[in-house]
Design a protein around this motif. Sequence first.
Motif, PDB file in Angstrom:
ATOM      1  N   UNK A   6       1.035  -0.724   0.304  1.00 24.20           N
ATOM      2  CA  UNK A   6      -0.159   0.285  -0.345  1.00 24.20           C
ATOM      3  C   UNK A   6       0.811   1.342  -0.220  1.00 24.20           C
ATOM      4  N   UNK A   7       1.445   1.172  -1.250  1.00 19.28           N
ATOM      5  CA  UNK A   7       2.343   2.743  -1.291  1.00 19.28           C
ATOM      6  C   UNK A   7       2.368   3.824  -1.357  1.00 19.28           C
ATOM      7  N   UNK A   8       0.534   4.179  -0.939  1.00 21.47           N
ATOM      8  CA  UNK A   8      -0.081   5.456  -0.264  1.00 21.47           C
ATOM      9  C   UNK A   8      -0.075   5.953   0.548  1.00 21.47           C
ATOM     10  N   UNK A   9       0.790   4.745   1.701  1.00 26.13           N
ATOM     11  CA  UNK A   9       0.925   4.498   2.942  1.00 26.13           C
ATOM     12  C   UNK A   9       2.298   5.064   3.747  1.00 26.13           C
ATOM     13  N   UNK A 156      -1.665   2.198  -5.589  1.00 27.70           N
ATOM     14  CA  UNK A 156      -2.172   3.607  -5.425  1.00 27.70           C
ATOM     15  C   UNK A 156      -0.447   3.930  -4.868  1.00 27.70           C
ATOM     16  N   UNK A 157      -0.375   5.153  -5.517  1.00 27.14           N
ATOM     17  CA  UNK A 157       0.835   5.658  -4.523  1.00 27.14           C
ATOM     18  C   UNK A 157       0.988   6.847  -3.376  1.00 27.14           C
ATOM     19  N   UNK A 178     -10.494   4.446 -27.202  1.00 28.62           N
ATOM     20  CA  UNK A 178     -10.219   4.225 -25.566  1.00 28.62           C
ATOM     21  C   UNK A 178     -11.446   3.506 -25.238  1.00 28.62           C
ATOM     22  N   UNK A 179     -10.720   2.601 -24.668  1.00 27.38           N
ATOM     23  CA  UNK A 179     -11.751   1.582 -23.535  1.00 27.38           C
ATOM     24  C   UNK A 179     -11.212   1.496 -22.164  1.00 27.38           C
ATOM     25  N   UNK A 180     -12.133   1.812 -21.540  1.00 30.13           N
ATOM     26  CA  UNK A 180     -12.167   2.212 -20.071  1.00 30.13           C
ATOM     27  C   UNK A 180     -12.138   0.868 -19.540  1.00 30.13           C
ATOM     28  N   UNK A 181     -10.861   0.874 -19.049  1.00 29.95           N
ATOM     29  CA  UNK A 181     -10.028  -0.441 -17.730  1.00 29.95           C
ATOM     30  C   UNK A 181     -10.626  -0.129 -16.368  1.00 29.95           C
ATOM     31  N   UNK A 182     -11.303   0.674 -16.237  1.00 33.81           N
ATOM     32  CA  UNK A 182     -12.130   1.088 -13.949  1.00 33.81           C
ATOM     33  C   UNK A 182     -11.806   1.634 -14.195  1.00 33.81           C
ATOM     34  N   UNK A 183     -11.677   2.473 -12.197  1.00 33.00           N
ATOM     35  CA  UNK A 183     -11.371   3.750 -11.806  1.00 33.00           C
ATOM     36  C   UNK A 183     -10.098   3.046 -10.742  1.00 33.00           C
ATOM     37  N   UNK A 184      -9.140   3.730 -10.835  1.00 35.63           N
ATOM     38  CA  UNK A 184      -8.120   3.751 -10.467  1.00 35.63           C
ATOM     39  C   UNK A 184      -8.190   3.468  -8.802  1.00 35.63           C
ATOM     40  N   UNK A 185      -7.856   3.240  -7.551  1.00 34.17           N
ATOM     41  CA  UNK A 185      -7.541   3.483  -6.149  1.00 34.17           C
ATOM     42  C   UNK A 185      -7.308   4.033  -5.681  1.00 34.17           C
ATOM     43  N   UNK A 186      -8.018   5.346  -4.895  1.00 40.52           N
ATOM     44  CA  UNK A 186      -7.754   5.999  -4.177  1.00 40.52           C
ATOM     45  C   UNK A 186      -6.564   5.456  -2.822  1.00 40.52           C
ATOM     46  N   UNK A 187      -6.618   4.450  -2.882  1.00 35.53           N
ATOM     47  CA  UNK A 187      -5.621   3.836  -1.835  1.00 35.53           C
ATOM     48  C   UNK A 187      -5.823   2.030  -1.575  1.00 35.53           C
ATOM     49  N   UNK A 188      -4.066   1.405  -1.728  1.00 34.92           N
ATOM     50  CA  UNK A 188      -3.949   0.403  -1.606  1.00 34.92           C
ATOM     51  C   UNK A 188      -3.694   0.062  -2.839  1.00 34.92           C
ATOM     52  N   UNK A 189      -4.838  -1.178  -3.077  1.00 32.10           N
ATOM     53  CA  UNK A 189      -4.638  -1.669  -5.034  1.00 32.10           C
ATOM     54  C   UNK A 189      -5.353  -2.442  -5.049  1.00 32.10           C
ATOM     55  N   UNK A 190      -5.408  -2.582  -7.394  1.00 33.44           N
ATOM     56  CA  UNK A 190      -6.676  -3.148  -7.743  1.00 33.44           C
ATOM     57  C   UNK A 190      -6.296  -3.708  -7.860  1.00 33.44           C
TER      58      UNK A 190
END
Length: 242
Positions: A6-9, A156-157, A178-190
């Motif tokens: 969790x590099x956002x930490x 997330x960083x 463009x093709x959407x792969x999804x929303x990026x996480x605000x924290x952690x991983x996905x």
Amino acid sequence: MHEPWDLSDPGEREQAAGEYVLGTLDITQRAAFEALLAVSPELQRQVDDWREHLQPFNDQLTPVTPPPGLWPRIARAVGLGPRPWLQRLGLWQVLTAGFAVVALSFGVLWYQVPQGAVVPQGAVVPGDSVFVVLDEQQVPGWIISATQDGEMMVQAVQPSAMPAGMGGELWFIADGDPVSLGMLPARGHARMQVPEALRASLRTADLAVTIEPEKSAPHAAPSGAVIDHGKLIPMRNGTVSF
């Protein structure tokens, strides 16, 4: 590191820097870390601090040569078979008992899982290529690693600050579509998956991250400001080729 980063930490970024200096990261983790290290002055400073902190252990302790039969026993235990050339190189003579003890001590502390914690099974995805998402100030927001079969791990960083109700959306752009792969996480991983029909373009397609409503862009097309765009960078032998 056996648990997903969790590099956002900030604390986990510091931990990752220590493990990088100690040499306890696996090939995939090292490659992802070096991709982030190349663009993050903060992480570069942390790595330098760890090197300075640990060097006295190497300076103060006397090197100890392991017994001659140690490597053959390890090789047999892990199924490597005989490797005479390693014995000729004298590889083990360059290792010090002090560094080994320090690495083991830190490793035991860091790998302990708190009682009752749930570690997701298979949470770390080995990557063949990586893309670091940077904002206008060149601050790394996310690390995106991808396998050849199109599976992606997003970590997330320091994601860009978003207006309320908005988030970062990842787009895969091949042949201008463009093709959407999804929303990026605000924290952690996905985890994300590139559609099978697009996987042949994995190494040549562009990736882009835009600011969109947190439930995805309207009309399945980018509508907000672009945070960053670029291509996946191949990893070769556990290193990132910039």
